[in-house]
Structures are given as C-alpha cells and as structure tokens.
Design an enzyme around this catalytic site. Structure first.
Site, PDB file in Angstrom:
ATOM      1  N   ASP A  14     -26.242 -33.626   3.334  1.00 17.96           N
ATOM      2  CA  ASP A  14     -26.340 -34.322   4.607  1.00 17.96           C
ATOM      3  C   ASP A  14     -25.327 -33.710   5.568  1.00 17.96           C
ATOM      4  O   ASP A  14     -24.390 -33.009   5.158  1.00 17.96           O
ATOM      5  CB  ASP A  14     -26.057 -35.816   4.392  1.00 17.96           C
ATOM      6  CG  ASP A  14     -26.288 -36.630   5.647  1.00 17.96           C
ATOM      7  OD1 ASP A  14     -27.234 -36.327   6.394  1.00 17.96           O
ATOM      8  OD2 ASP A  14     -25.498 -37.561   5.896  1.00 17.96           O
ATOM      9  N   ASP A  34     -23.290 -39.193   2.167  1.00 17.29           N
ATOM     10  CA  ASP A  34     -22.251 -40.209   2.330  1.00 17.29           C
ATOM     11  C   ASP A  34     -22.831 -41.611   2.354  1.00 17.29           C
ATOM     12  O   ASP A  34     -22.090 -42.577   2.503  1.00 17.29           O
ATOM     13  CB  ASP A  34     -21.460 -39.967   3.622  1.00 17.29           C
ATOM     14  CG  ASP A  34     -22.268 -40.292   4.860  1.00 17.29           C
ATOM     15  OD1 ASP A  34     -23.414 -39.769   4.979  1.00 17.29           O
ATOM     16  OD2 ASP A  34     -21.792 -41.064   5.714  1.00 17.29           O
ATOM     17  N   ASP A  92     -23.895 -35.480   8.973  1.00 17.09           N
ATOM     18  CA  ASP A  92     -22.905 -36.455   9.437  1.00 17.09           C
ATOM     19  C   ASP A  92     -22.298 -37.213   8.263  1.00 17.09           C
ATOM     20  O   ASP A  92     -23.018 -37.776   7.440  1.00 17.09           O
ATOM     21  CB  ASP A  92     -23.551 -37.446  10.411  1.00 17.09           C
ATOM     22  CG  ASP A  92     -23.916 -36.797  11.731  1.00 17.09           C
ATOM     23  OD1 ASP A  92     -23.056 -36.137  12.315  1.00 17.09           O
ATOM     24  OD2 ASP A  92     -25.074 -36.938  12.165  1.00 17.09           O
TER      25      ASP A  92
END
Length: 259
Positions: free
Chosen positions: A13, A209, A15
């Site tokens: 990922d 995250d 961000d």
C-alpha cells in the site's frame, strides 16, 4: 502442514506504508531500492483514484521515492479493467478526477450523462450537490452503480477527510442501490494487479497499514500479509478483527532485509 513458498513478488500500500501525510516513512526509499535491485516484481497500490500513475510517480519523486509508472496500480486502473472486461466500449457517468477519467478513456469508454451504462464514483476533493443529484437520478433510471473503493475516510495533514465510501453511502441511501466496490479489500483489484506484473498469489506478499482493506485483501487473495504500524492501525486494533496478518512489524524499514 504445507510449507509456504518463498516470496517472489511484493505488493505494498502507499499511504501509511511508504508515505504518511505527504512525508516518506523512514526506510521507504531503502525498501524500494532493495526491490529494484532484487529484480522481483512489485506493485505500489492505492485505493485513491484521484491521480494517474504518471502523476503519482511525479509526486513520489518529489518526496525522494522512485517508483516507475509500471509499478503503480490504482483503484482507477482496476475499475477500468473491470469495466473493459464486463462491458467493452461502454459508457459511464463519472464523479472523480483525472486518474479515473483517464483510465476509463484509455480502455475506450465514453463518458456521458445521457443514459450511461454505469455511474462510477471515485475520489475527488470537490463533490458537489449537483453532481450527486445527477448520479442519483441516473442510477434511479437504471444505470449500474460502481465505486472505486470503499474507504470511508482518508488522511490529510489537517486530519481525516470523507472518502468515496462515505459518499457512496449517501447515494445508496437516496437510491436504495448498493455499489459494487472495486478497490481493496476486493480480491479483484489484487488479482488484476498480480496479473499485470506476471505474479502469483502463492509467492506474493501484501504490506499494508489497514486491517479492513490491506490485510483483508491480501488474505482473501491468498497472499502472506504484513501489517505495519505507521498508519491507521494500532496493535490494540488488531484484536477487534476475526482475522490476523501473517506478521506485524513497526514499519517498512523492518522489511528491507526480507526482500
């Protein structure tokens, strides 16, 4: 018990993993360098449909992160791939930015508000009442409803922002029609990304995250999963979910040696 195959390709990922609120996460540059030196296929994924891969490459380069265009996979690209597979040469009314409209144009879609096959909702910072009203009326008239991603909020230096999932809920409330979400955690986005780099889920790993998108997407796609703690999810949050990541690490810096 069957021994899992070594990791031959990496998906990560953007961000919360490589960058956080517009600033590179320490170790992100080293991880990307290790990936490129290894020669292993990799993808940087994002549910954000605002930017084209070329735009994202330029934005990351200004932060000191070198990611080739071919290694960027967005929910906009996945949405365009889905539409091209489902209804080649179709029409769509789009609420979104250049990342989404460019991806749809590139697969031969015509963007129109005259009896479109689909209403496609993506991310934008300028949702308007008029645009939402138009989308609601077109869906009520029979257009199929798609949304690039289910994220209800997104990050910004000032705090959370409402994202496409929140706006989709508003449209659903007005129409009674649920959208089909293309982005994570839909395994469709992951499989399309893996196909784009010639990789296989059994020998791939997903780094994220968020439990509800990144880890779930990797899990449902059959990949090994790594949760980093530099984004939205904390250690205390993990226990709230009925599934777990394969590994939990402090940050992307901890995975440089794994490449």
């Amino acid at each position: 018990m069957q021994t899992r195959k070594p990791i031959e390709s990496w998906l990560t990922d953007l961000d919360g993993v490589l960058i956080h609120e517009g600033v590179p996460v320490p170790g992100a540059d080293a991880f990307l360098k290790a990936l490129k030196e290894s020669g292993k296929p990799f993808l940087v994924l994002t549910n954000n449909s605002i930017y084209t891969p070329r735009d994202l490459r330029a934005r990351l380069a200004r932060m000191g992160l070198d990611v080739p265009v071919a290694n960027i996979w967005t929910s906009a690209l996945a949405t365009a791939k889905f539409l091209d597979d489902q209804r080649p040469g179709g029409t769509a009314h789009v609420i979104g930015e250049a990342g989404l409209t460019t991806a749809l144009h590139d697969v031969g879609y015509v963007l129109t508000d005259s009896e479109p096959d689909y209403v496609v909702l993506g991310e934008t910072r300028t949702y308007s009442f008029e645009a939402l009203t138009k989308a609601i009326r077109l869906i009520n008239d029979g257009a199929r409803f798609l949304c690039t991603n289910p994220d209800q909020t997104g990050p910004s230096p000032q705090g959370v922002l409402p994202a496409a999932g929140s706006v989709a809920a508003l449209i659903t409330k007005a129409t009674g029609k649920e959208p089909y979400f293309i982005g994570k955690p839909n395994p469709l986005m992951m499989r399309a990304g893996l196909n784009a780099i010639g990789a296989h889920s059994e020998t791939s790993a997903m780094i994220g995250d968020r439990m509800d998108t990144d880890v779930l997407a990797g899990l449902e796609s059959g990949m090994k999963t790594y949760l980093v703690l530099t984004g939205l999810t904390t250690v205390a949050d993990i226990g709230r979910y009925p599934f777990r990541p394969s590994y939990v690490v402090d940050s992307i810096a901890d995975l440089v040696a794994e490449v």
